[in-house]
Scaffold this motif. Structure first.
Motif, PDB file in Angstrom:
ATOM      1  N   SER A  10       0.831  -1.212   0.000  1.00 52.40           N
ATOM      2  CA  SER A  10       0.000   0.000   0.000  1.00 52.40           C
ATOM      3  C   SER A  10       0.863   1.258   0.000  1.00 52.40           C
ATOM      4  N   ASP A  11       1.982   1.232   0.700  1.00 57.52           N
ATOM      5  CA  ASP A  11       2.855   2.401   0.741  1.00 57.52           C
ATOM      6  C   ASP A  11       3.514   2.642  -0.618  1.00 57.52           C
ATOM      7  N   ASN A  12       3.974   1.582  -1.257  1.00 54.50           N
ATOM      8  CA  ASN A  12       4.559   1.724  -2.596  1.00 54.50           C
ATOM      9  C   ASN A  12       3.527   2.264  -3.578  1.00 54.50           C
ATOM     10  N   PHE A  13       2.309   1.754  -3.487  1.00 57.48           N
ATOM     11  CA  PHE A  13       1.249   2.250  -4.356  1.00 57.48           C
ATOM     12  C   PHE A  13       0.986   3.725  -4.093  1.00 57.48           C
ATOM     13  N   TYR A  14       0.845   4.093  -2.826  1.00 60.04           N
ATOM     14  CA  TYR A  14       0.458   5.467  -2.500  1.00 60.04           C
ATOM     15  C   TYR A  14       1.539   6.476  -2.872  1.00 60.04           C
ATOM     16  N   PRO A  94      -8.174   6.539  -2.288  1.00 58.57           N
ATOM     17  CA  PRO A  94      -6.879   5.865  -2.442  1.00 58.57           C
ATOM     18  C   PRO A  94      -6.959   4.358  -2.172  1.00 58.57           C
ATOM     19  N   LEU A  95      -7.758   3.949  -1.184  1.00 63.96           N
ATOM     20  CA  LEU A  95      -7.901   2.524  -0.882  1.00 63.96           C
ATOM     21  C   LEU A  95      -8.550   1.782  -2.046  1.00 63.96           C
ATOM     22  N   CYS A  96      -9.601   2.338  -2.614  1.00 62.98           N
ATOM     23  CA  CYS A  96     -10.261   1.690  -3.759  1.00 62.98           C
ATOM     24  C   CYS A  96      -9.319   1.582  -4.954  1.00 62.98           C
ATOM     25  N   CYS A  97      -8.548   2.619  -5.198  1.00 65.55           N
ATOM     26  CA  CYS A  97      -7.583   2.571  -6.304  1.00 65.55           C
ATOM     27  C   CYS A  97      -6.504   1.525  -6.043  1.00 65.55           C
TER      28      CYS A  97
END
Length: 110
Positions: A10-14, A94-97
């Motif tokens: 999740s951190d890499n994505f965000y 952001p969570l849905c993405c």
């Protein structure tokens, strides 16, 4: 999946998502408050994904009985349950993405 794996994903994505999200918000009528919390957005997303993988029936029980008791080492800036619930709406898009991107990888590899 363990907590560290979920957080890293999740951190890499965000980190890649945040600049585009901020740019979108600056051009739209939506105004996002500055995220100045003890928990970063990636941590909130990790807690939410962890809940869905936990087997608990309610988010409240998961947070109070598992996260606050046993995962404090992973999240040193944990907030109260009620404060976390107030933070959840700001993490929804952001969570849905993130989930769409993560599930897209799973579906594509299946």
């Amino acid at each position: 999946m363990n907590t560290i794996t979920i957080f890293c994903a999740s951190d890499n994505f965000y980190r890649g998502f945040e600049p585009r999200w901020e740019q979108h918000l600056s051009k739209s009528w939506l105004k996002r408050h500055q995220w100045r919390e003890a928990l970063c957005l990636s941590e909130v997303m990790t807690i939410m994904v962890g809940f869905h993988l936990s087997g608990y029936r309610t988010f409240e029980h998961d947070y109070l009985n598992d996260v606050l008791r046993y995962q404090r080492g992973y999240f040193p800036g944990l907030v109260s349950y009620h404060r976390l619930v107030e933070l959840l709406p700001g993490s929804l898009v952001p969570l849905c993405c993130f989930l769409t991107a993560a599930l897209g990888n799973v579906v594509a590899s299946a």
